[in-house]
Design a protein around this motif. Structure first.
Motif, PDB file in Angstrom:
ATOM      1  N   SER A 182       0.445  -1.223  -0.195  1.00 30.83           N
ATOM      2  CA  SER A 182      -0.253  -0.184  -0.007  1.00 30.83           C
ATOM      3  C   SER A 182       0.821   0.752  -0.024  1.00 30.83           C
ATOM      4  CB  SER A 182      -0.758  -0.017   1.110  1.00 30.83           C
ATOM      5  OG  SER A 182      -1.281   1.906   1.346  1.00 30.83           O
ATOM      6  N   ALA A 183       2.127   0.702   0.807  1.00 33.71           N
ATOM      7  CA  ALA A 183       3.145   2.289   0.966  1.00 33.71           C
ATOM      8  C   ALA A 183       2.892   2.325  -0.597  1.00 33.71           C
ATOM      9  CB  ALA A 183       3.810   2.323   1.835  1.00 33.71           C
ATOM     10  N   PHE A 184       3.662   1.174  -1.457  1.00 39.19           N
ATOM     11  CA  PHE A 184       4.549   1.177  -2.369  1.00 39.19           C
ATOM     12  C   PHE A 184       3.322   2.265  -3.680  1.00 39.19           C
ATOM     13  CE2 PHE A 184       4.550  -0.352  -7.254  1.00 39.19           C
ATOM     14  CZ  PHE A 184       6.464   0.407  -7.276  1.00 39.19           C
ATOM     15  N   TRP A 185       1.822   1.984  -3.395  1.00 34.91           N
ATOM     16  CA  TRP A 185       1.531   2.882  -4.456  1.00 34.91           C
ATOM     17  C   TRP A 185       0.361   3.730  -4.096  1.00 34.91           C
ATOM     18  CZ3 TRP A 185      -0.512   1.065  -9.064  1.00 34.91           C
ATOM     19  CH2 TRP A 185      -0.082  -0.277  -9.244  1.00 34.91           C
ATOM     20  N   GLN A 186       0.392   3.865  -2.875  1.00 38.80           N
ATOM     21  CA  GLN A 186       0.187   5.555  -2.745  1.00 38.80           C
ATOM     22  C   GLN A 186       1.664   6.469  -2.088  1.00 38.80           C
ATOM     23  OE1 GLN A 186      -2.922   5.489   0.293  1.00 38.80           O
ATOM     24  NE2 GLN A 186      -2.055   3.664   0.868  1.00 38.80           N
ATOM     25  N   VAL A 187       2.456   6.120  -1.930  1.00 37.67           N
ATOM     26  CA  VAL A 187       3.745   7.151  -2.253  1.00 37.67           C
ATOM     27  C   VAL A 187       4.604   6.854  -3.365  1.00 37.67           C
ATOM     28  CG1 VAL A 187       5.402   8.150  -0.635  1.00 37.67           C
ATOM     29  CG2 VAL A 187       3.238   6.832   0.559  1.00 37.67           C
ATOM     30  N   THR A 188       5.234   5.780  -2.962  1.00 36.32           N
ATOM     31  CA  THR A 188       6.767   5.611  -4.034  1.00 36.32           C
ATOM     32  C   THR A 188       6.470   5.560  -5.496  1.00 36.32           C
ATOM     33  OG1 THR A 188       7.456   3.880  -2.539  1.00 36.32           O
ATOM     34  CG2 THR A 188       8.293   4.048  -4.416  1.00 36.32           C
ATOM     35  N   ALA A 189       5.540   4.660  -5.505  1.00 38.14           N
ATOM     36  CA  ALA A 189       4.974   4.565  -7.188  1.00 38.14           C
ATOM     37  C   ALA A 189       4.386   6.158  -7.922  1.00 38.14           C
ATOM     38  CB  ALA A 189       4.157   3.954  -7.290  1.00 38.14           C
ATOM     39  N   PRO A 190       3.685   7.191  -7.390  1.00 42.10           N
ATOM     40  CA  PRO A 190       3.627   8.072  -7.885  1.00 42.10           C
ATOM     41  C   PRO A 190       4.786   8.914  -8.595  1.00 42.10           C
ATOM     42  CG  PRO A 190       1.363   7.411  -6.017  1.00 42.10           C
ATOM     43  CD  PRO A 190       2.786   6.813  -5.958  1.00 42.10           C
ATOM     44  N   GLN A 191       5.446   9.091  -7.847  1.00 43.63           N
ATOM     45  CA  GLN A 191       6.638   9.901  -7.359  1.00 43.63           C
ATOM     46  C   GLN A 191       7.999   9.242  -8.434  1.00 43.63           C
ATOM     47  OE1 GLN A 191       8.018  11.430  -3.975  1.00 43.63           O
ATOM     48  NE2 GLN A 191       6.708  10.471  -2.795  1.00 43.63           N
ATOM     49  N   ILE A 192       8.138   7.536  -8.964  1.00 45.15           N
ATOM     50  CA  ILE A 192       9.049   7.292  -9.387  1.00 45.15           C
ATOM     51  C   ILE A 192       7.902   6.851 -11.136  1.00 45.15           C
ATOM     52  CG2 ILE A 192      10.618   6.504  -8.019  1.00 45.15           C
ATOM     53  CD1 ILE A 192       8.991   3.951  -8.572  1.00 45.15           C
ATOM     54  N   ARG A 193       6.877   7.521 -11.262  1.00 43.91           N
ATOM     55  CA  ARG A 193       5.943   7.268 -12.332  1.00 43.91           C
ATOM     56  C   ARG A 193       6.382   7.680 -13.511  1.00 43.91           C
ATOM     57  NH1 ARG A 193       3.581  11.541  -9.937  1.00 43.91           N
ATOM     58  NH2 ARG A 193       2.400  12.784 -11.397  1.00 43.91           N
ATOM     59  N   PHE A 194       7.638   8.584 -13.575  1.00 40.80           N
ATOM     60  CA  PHE A 194       8.070   9.471 -14.518  1.00 40.80           C
ATOM     61  C   PHE A 194       8.906   7.662 -15.236  1.00 40.80           C
ATOM     62  CE2 PHE A 194       6.767  13.206 -13.204  1.00 40.80           C
ATOM     63  CZ  PHE A 194       5.522  13.507 -13.551  1.00 40.80           C
ATOM     64  N   SER A 195       9.601   7.271 -14.548  1.00 46.08           N
ATOM     65  CA  SER A 195      10.535   6.311 -14.347  1.00 46.08           C
ATOM     66  C   SER A 195       9.886   5.278 -14.656  1.00 46.08           C
ATOM     67  CB  SER A 195      11.536   5.509 -13.169  1.00 46.08           C
ATOM     68  OG  SER A 195      12.456   7.770 -13.084  1.00 46.08           O
ATOM     69  N   ILE A 196       9.031   5.053 -14.783  1.00 51.00           N
ATOM     70  CA  ILE A 196       8.505   3.802 -15.320  1.00 51.00           C
ATOM     71  C   ILE A 196       8.068   3.897 -16.267  1.00 51.00           C
ATOM     72  CG2 ILE A 196       6.418   1.880 -14.599  1.00 51.00           C
ATOM     73  CD1 ILE A 196       6.669   3.025 -11.227  1.00 51.00           C
ATOM     74  N   VAL A 197       7.227   5.326 -16.758  1.00 55.52           N
ATOM     75  CA  VAL A 197       6.691   5.419 -18.189  1.00 55.52           C
ATOM     76  C   VAL A 197       7.841   5.470 -19.663  1.00 55.52           C
ATOM     77  CG1 VAL A 197       5.779   7.254 -19.624  1.00 55.52           C
ATOM     78  CG2 VAL A 197       4.317   6.622 -17.284  1.00 55.52           C
ATOM     79  N   SER A 198       8.901   5.958 -19.012  1.00 57.45           N
ATOM     80  CA  SER A 198       9.963   5.624 -19.502  1.00 57.45           C
ATOM     81  C   SER A 198      10.515   4.215 -19.332  1.00 57.45           C
ATOM     82  CB  SER A 198      11.506   6.380 -18.802  1.00 57.45           C
ATOM     83  OG  SER A 198      11.092   7.733 -18.962  1.00 57.45           O
ATOM     84  N   GLY A 199      10.569   3.614 -18.912  1.00 65.22           N
ATOM     85  CA  GLY A 199      10.973   2.221 -18.620  1.00 65.22           C
ATOM     86  C   GLY A 199      10.225   1.598 -19.535  1.00 65.22           C
ATOM     87  N   ALA A 200       8.760   1.535 -19.537  1.00 62.88           N
ATOM     88  CA  ALA A 200       7.897   0.982 -20.478  1.00 62.88           C
ATOM     89  C   ALA A 200       8.286   1.763 -22.052  1.00 62.88           C
ATOM     90  CB  ALA A 200       6.787   1.698 -20.269  1.00 62.88           C
ATOM     91  N   LEU A 201       8.293   2.831 -22.413  1.00 65.11           N
ATOM     92  CA  LEU A 201       8.972   3.663 -23.514  1.00 65.11           C
ATOM     93  C   LEU A 201      10.123   2.620 -24.185  1.00 65.11           C
ATOM     94  CD1 LEU A 201       8.549   7.298 -23.454  1.00 65.11           C
ATOM     95  CD2 LEU A 201       6.823   5.577 -24.565  1.00 65.11           C
ATOM     96  N   PHE A 202      10.662   2.403 -23.275  1.00 58.86           N
ATOM     97  CA  PHE A 202      11.731   1.837 -23.795  1.00 58.86           C
ATOM     98  C   PHE A 202      11.105   0.465 -24.909  1.00 58.86           C
ATOM     99  CE2 PHE A 202      15.187   4.209 -21.208  1.00 58.86           C
ATOM    100  CZ  PHE A 202      16.265   4.642 -22.782  1.00 58.86           C
TER     101      PHE A 202
END
Lengths: 268, 308, 360
Positions: A182-202
Motif C-alpha cells: 500500500s505504501a508503494f502504491w500510494q507514495v512511491t509509485a506516484p513519485q517514480i511514475r515518470f521513470s516507470i513510463v520511460s521504462g515502458a517506452l523503452f
C-alpha cells in the motif's frame, strides 16, 4: 549569446570546433532528414529532391495486406511486451533497491545479461530453445523473447528513478499505518511514475524495432514488420520502405518527445 | 510530567538468553523470500530464454557431428581460412568503425560540453533521435543515399568531382559508413557525460598558470576525458563485434562478419556445433574485453585517488 | 486540546544488532517512562539511529524485546506498531497537499471523512498552521514543513513518537525556536517521545533524560543537569560540554593530586590513575592555597582569550597540564586575574569535581 565560453577563448577562435561538431550532427540526422521527403516521391527511382510529389508509397504500404499484417503483429507484440516487461521489471527493481538481499549483485548480473550478450547469440539460442518446445513463429514466443530483451532497460530506468527518490518517504508511510504494498502504491509509485513510463517506452521501442531475434523466431502469420522489411531490403531497395521508415521516424520522434518531457519533469 | 528514573541495568523480569531470536530470524527470512519473489519472474524469464539456451549452445559446441566430445568445432577456426577471414574482417570493421567514431565523436562531445546548457540539450536531441530510430530505417536510408544512382553520387557527379559513380554500398565502405552512424551515439553519450563532469576550473587554472589553449587541452582536458572515452570505445567495439543488421544489408554479401557467419552456419547449413562454437567464442571475447576495460578503468580511478 | 492520557512506557531489552561481523548494538537495555521526552545522544556510528530504526521497525534486530506498554512490538511490521515518526528531511509526500499529508495515517485507519477533517484541523492548530491545509508541500518553508511532518506524526494519536534529528536541516535561529516549540507541544500532549540527535545543546535544552550512546552501548542515562555536572565516564565528560581533564591518583577510594586529597561527590575508583573532570565555568580564581583542605591547583597563566562578554584563561599547572577557566568580564573578576606568565591559583568546589575512570 554572449561571446564568452567561460574560458579565455572566444567563440570565434572555436569556430572550427563548431563547424566540425555541426557536420557530425548533420551526419547523424541526415538519413532521417532525407528519407522523409523521398517517401513522398512519385518515382520508383528514389531521387532527392523528388521530381514530383505523391502519396503513392503510402498507398502501397497501407494497401498491402502483407505490410498491414506485419505492422499489426509488431504492434501487438510490442504492446504485450510492454505490458509484461514493465510490471515485472519494476518489481525486480524494487527488490534490488531494497538491497536487503546479499545476492543483489548476482541478480543485477543476470538481469543485465540480455544487454551484454551479443544479440545474435540470443537469437540463435532462442530459436534453438523454441524449436524444442515448439513456439517458433508464435506471438507467445516473440513476446517472451522481446520481454527478456526489454527487462534490463526497464530495470535500469526504474532503478535510476529509485536513486533520485527518498526511500524515507515509503518508510514514513509505513510507520503511519500503510502496509508495504500500500505504501508503494500510494507514495512511491506516484513519485517514480515518470521513470516507470520511460521504462515502458523503452520496452515498447525495443520490441517494435527489434530485428535480429525476430528474424529467427518469427515467420508466417507472425512475421513482424522489421522481419518483412529486412527481407524486402535484401532483395531490392523498395520505395515502400521509405514510407514505412517515415512512419517509424515519426513514431520515434513521438516516443523521444514523451521521454524528454518526462525526463525534465523527473528532474523537477 | 513525571519522569520516572529507572536504572537501565535493572530488569523487570528475569529471563536470560537472547530474546525473540527465532521470530526475528523467521521475519528476516520471510522478507528475503518476499523480495526474491518480486525478482523471480524476471529472473525466470531471463534464465529460461537467455541463460539456458546459451548454456545449451555452449554444450553443443563441444560435440562433433557424430555426437562425440571433441574440440573439432573450435579447431576449425584456426584450420579453415574462411573462418580466419571472417575474424579478420570482423576486427577490421570493428577497429575501423571505432576509430572513425572516435574521430567524429570526440570533437562533437567536446563541443557539446563547451557550449551553453540550452544549446547542448538541443544538440543532444539530434544525437538521441537516431538512437531511438530503428536500425533498419537508418540502414535503409544509407542504402538509398549511397547507392549507385543515389544522392551522394549524383551530387558528386553534378559538382564535377567524379565522372563515374563510386561504389559506396555493398562493400566494405558501405558497412563502415552504416555502422559508424549506428555506433556513434554509443560513443558520444558516455564521453559527453564524462566531459560534462570536468570542471572548467581545471582549464582556467591551466591557462592561469601560463599554458596556452592547446597545451591546456592536451595536458589537462584530454587526460581527464580518457575514462569516458575508454567507456565509449569499449561499448562501441563490443557492439561492432556482434553486429548483424547493417553488414548483412550493406555488405552486399562480400563483407562477412562474425554474426553473419553464425547466422549462415546455423540457418543455412544447420551446423549447430559450429554456430555454437562461434557464439561461445564471441561471448568470451566480449566478456574478456569488458572485463579488461573494467579492470583498466578501475586502476585509473584508483591511481587518481592515490595521487591526491 | 487532546491530551494523550494513557501515554505508555517503552521497555527496550537486550537488543543485539549485527551488520555482518560488526556489532552495532550490544545487548542494549533502555526504559522510557510514560510521557517522557528521552533523547538518544551520540556521535555518528554510535548506534543511536539504528536503535531508532529498530524501534520504528525499519531495521530488524538480531534479538531483543521492545515493549510499548504491555505489547511486544519487535516482531510487528512497522505499520502495525502505531508509532508516529518524524524524519530528518521531513519526508513529506510531495504529490499531496498539506491536508492529505496529515490525513494519510487516518485514511490508512479507515477513519470517516468528517472525523478526518476535524482531526487534521486540530493537528494543524496544534502546530500553529491553521489555514494551511490546501497548501502544496513545495510552497512551505523549512520550519513549516517540519510542523506539517510533526502534525502528521501526532494526528492519529500514536502510542509513541520517534524523531530522527528533525531539526538538523533548519538554520540556527529557527532551530532554537523549534526546540522550544517542540518542547511545549510535548508538554501539552504528553506523548512518550524518543528523540535522536548528535547536538548536545539540543539534547540538553529539550530532554527529560538523555541516553548518551557510544559504540553501541548506553554510556550514561540521566537528567541533563546530572549528566552535565556528574559525568560517569570519560566519554560522556568529553562529549558533553567543555571539560578539563586532570590526572589524579586513586588509592582506596580517595583521589589525590600533588599530595592533596580531592574533595568530590562522585564514586572514586580503588586504584590507578584516573581523571578529575571540571567544567571551565566552575573553576574559580583563588587568592592562595588555604590549609590542607579544598581542591586547589597552582600554575601560571599561559593565555587569556577575551570573547566579549566572557573570557577564557588557560593556566598551565605545575605538572604541565592545562586547566581552563571561564568567567564573565566583570571588573571584580578581571581585577583578580593575573596577567599572562604570572602565577595563578585555581579552586574547584567539591560538587563541581567529578572523578571518572580512565578508558583503557
Amino acid at each position: 549569446m554572449s561571446d564568452q565560453t567561460g574560458l579565455p577563448i572566444t567563440h570565434w577562435q572555436r569556430l572550427w570546433l563548431y563547424v566540425v561538431g555541426g557536420l557530425v550532427l548533420f551526419f547523424l540526422i541526415a538519413p532521417c532528414l532525407i528519407i522523409v521527403p523521398m517517401s513522398f516521391s512519385d518515382t520508383t527511382l528514389l531521387q532527392f529532391p523528388p521530381p514530383s510529389w505523391s502519396l503513392r508509397w503510402y498507398h502501397e504500404y497501407f494497401g498491402s495486406i502483407e505490410w498491414r499484417d506485419a505492422t499489426i503483429v509488431s504492434v501487438k507484440v510490442a504492446v504485450m511486451t510492454t505490458l509484461l516487461a514493465t510490471p515485472i521489471g519494476v518489481a525486480a527493481a524494487y527488490a534490488m533497491n531494497a538491497s536487503v538481499l546479499r545476492f543483489t549483485g548476482i541478480i543485477n548480473m543476470i538481469l543485465t545479461a540480455p544487454l551484454i550478450i551479443p544479440v545474435i547469440l540470443i537469437a540463435i539460442g532462442t530459436f534453438f530453445l523454441y524449436a524444442r518446445i515448439g513456439i517458433n513463429n508464435t506471438l507467445t514466443g516473440l513476446v517472451l523473447a522481446h520481454t527478456v530483451l526489454a527487462i534490463p532497460l526497464v530495470v535500469l530506468t526504474v532503478l535510476s528513478g529509485f536513486r533520485s527518490y527518498d526511500m524515507n518517504q515509503e518508510r514514513v508511510a509505513r510507520s503511519l499505518g500503510a502496509g508495504r504494498l500500500s505504501a508503494f502504491w500510494q507514495v512511491t509509485a506516484p513519485q517514480i511514475r515518470f521513470s516507470i513510463v520511460s521504462g515502458a517506452l523503452f520496452a515498447f521501442t525495443t520490441s517494435f524495432d527489434e530485428v535480429v531475434v525476430s528474424l529467427f523466431i518469427s515467420g508466417g502469420d507472425t512475421t513482424t514488420l522489421t522481419r518483412r522489411m529486412f527481407s524486402a531490403l535484401r532483395d531490392e531497395v523498395d520505395p515502400t520502405i521509405a514510407a514505412i521508415s517515415t512512419c517509424l521516424i515519426v513514431l520515434s520522434i513521438l516516443m523521444l518527445s514523451i521521454a524528454q518531457i518526462l525526463g525534465t519533469k523527473r528532474e523537477k | 510530567m513525571t519522569a520516572v528514573v529507572t536504572d537501565p541495568g535493572k530488569r523487570v523480569d528475569d529471563d536470560s538468553g537472547e530474546l525473540n531470536v527465532a521470530v526475528l530470524k523467521r521475519n528476516a527470512r520471510n522478507e528475503v523470500w518476499g523480495l526474491l519473489g518480486l525478482c523471480s519472474p524476471s529472473l525466470f524469464l531471463v534464465g529460461l530464454i537467455i541463460i539456458l539456451p546459451v548454456g545449451w549452445l555452449f554444450w553443443l559446441s563441444l560435440y562433433d557431428e557424430n555426437g562425440m566430445l571433441s574440440f573439432v568445432n573450435y579447431e576449425r577456426f584456426v584450420e579453415q581460412s574462411s573462418y580466419v577471414k571472417t575474424f579478420v574482417t570482423t576486427f577490421e570493421v570493428s577497429f575501423g568503425v571505432t576509430a572513425i567514431c572516435i574521430l567524429l565523436g570526440y570533437p562533437l562531445a567536446y563541443m557539446l560540453s563547451q557550449i551553453p546548457r540550452r544549446a547542448a540539450s538541443i544538440c543532444m536531441i539530434l544525437v538521441i533521435l537516431p538512437f531511438w530510430t530503428s536500425v533498419l530505417v537508418r540502414t535503409y536510408a544509407w542504402l538509398v543515399i549511397l547507392q549507385r544512382k543515389g544522392l551522394v553520387n549524383d551530387w558528386l557527379i553534378d559538382l564535377g568531382i567524379i565522372n563515374q559513380p563510386l561504389a559506396l554500398v555493398n562493400n566494405f565502405t558501405g558497412v563502415l559508413i552504416g555502422m559508424t552512424h549506428i555506433m556513434l551515439p554509443f560513443l558520444v553519450l558516455p564521453l559527453y557525460a564524462s566531459m560534462k563532469s570536468i570542471s572548467a576550473d581545471y582549464q582556467r587554472a591551466g591557462m592561469n598558470l601560463g599554458a596556452g589553449p592547446v597545451a591546456t587541452f592536451w595536458q589537462i582536458f584530454f587526460p581527464l576525458s580518457l575514462p569516458g572515452l575508454a567507456a565509449g570505445v569499449v561499448i562501441t567495439f563490443v557492439l561492432c563485434l556482434g553486429f548483424f543488421v547493417t553488414p548483412a544489408l550493406m555488405g552486399g554479401g562480400k563483407v562477412i562478419m562474425w554474426a553473419m557467419r553464425m547466422q549462415q552456419t546455423t540457418s543455412l547449413y544447420a551446423n549447430w556445433g559450429a554456430g555454437s562454437a562461434l557464439g561461445v567464442l564471441l561471448l568470451a571475447v566480449t566478456f574478456g574485453l569488458l572485463g579488461f576495460f573494467n579492470w583498466l578503468l578501475r586502476g585509473q580511478i584508483k591511481a587518481a585517488w592515490g595521487g591526491k | 486540546m487532546s491530551v494523550v492520557l494513557s501515554a505508555p512506557p517503552i521497555s527496550i531489552r537486550k537488543i543485539v544488532k549485527r551488520f555482518g561481523s560488526q556489532d552495532v548494538l550490544k545487548d542494549l537495555d533502555l526504559n522510557v517512562a510514560p510521557g517522557e521526552f528521552l533523547t538518544l545522544l551520540g556521535p555518528s556510528g554510535s548506534g543511536k539511529t539504528t536503535l531508532l530504526m529498530i524501534l520504528a521497525g525499519f531495521v530488524r534486530a538480531n534479538s531483543g524485546s521492545i515493549k510499548i506498554g504491555p505489547d511486544e512490538v519487535i516482531t510487528m511490521p512497522p505499520h502495525k506498531r502505531n508509532i508516529g515518526m518524524v524524519f530528518q528531511n521531513y519526508a513529506l509526500f510531495p504529490h499531496m497537499n498539506v491536508f492529505n499529508n496529515i490525513a494519510f495515517p487516518l485514511k490508512q485507519r479507515r477513519v470517516d471523512k468528517a472525523t478526518i477533517a476535524r482531526q487534521v484541523e486540530q493537528a494543524l492548530h496544534q502546530v500553529q498552521l491553521d489555514g494551511y491545509a490546501d497548501r502544496r508541500v513545495d510552497q512551505l518553508s523549512g520550519g513549516q514543513r517540519q510542523r506539517v511532518a510533526l502534525a502528521r506524526a501526532i494526528v492519529f494519536e500514536p502510542r509513541i513518537v520517534l524523531m530522527d534529528e528533525p531539526l538538523s536541516a533548519l538554520d540556527k535561529s529557527l532551530r532554537e525556536h523549534m526546540q522550544i516549540e517542540l518542547r511545549s507541544l510535548h508538554r501539552r500532549l504528553g506523548m512518550t517521545t524518543v528523540y535522536v540527535t548528535h547536538d548536545q545543546r539540543e539534547a540538553i535544552t529539550m530532554s527529560d533524560r538523555i541516553a548518551v550512546m557510544n559504540n553501541g552501548c548506553i554510556e550514561q542515562l540521566d537528567k541533563p543537569e546530572i549528566l552535565y555536572s556528574t559525568p560517569k565516564t570519560q566519554f560522556v565528560a568529553g562529549f558533553i560540554g567543555e571539560s578539563n581533564f586532570t590526572p589524579v591518583d586513586c588509592r582506596d577510594g580517595v583521589a589525590w593530586y600533588e599530595g592533596r586529597q580531592i574533595e568530590t561527590r562522585s564514586q572514586v575508583p580503588h586504584a590507578g590513575q584516573h581523571w578529575l573532570v571540571s567544567r571551565p565555568e566552575k573553576v574559580r580564581v583563588a587568592d592562595g592555597v588555604n590549609g590542607d583542605r579544598g581542591n586547589f591547583f597552582t600554575g601560571s597563566v599561559r593565555e587569556i582569550v577575551y570573547q566579549g562578554d566572557s573570557f577564557i584563561c588557560y593556566a598551565t599547572l605545575r605538572d604541565g597540564q592545562v586547566m581552563a577557566l571561564r568567567d564573565y568580564c566583570r571588573s571584580d573578576v578581571l581585577s583578580r586575574l593575573p596577567a599572562a606568565g604570572e602565577p595563578i591559583h585555581l579552586r574547584i568546589d567539591a560538587e563541581d569535581a567529578a572523578i571518572v575512570q580512565a578508558e583503557s
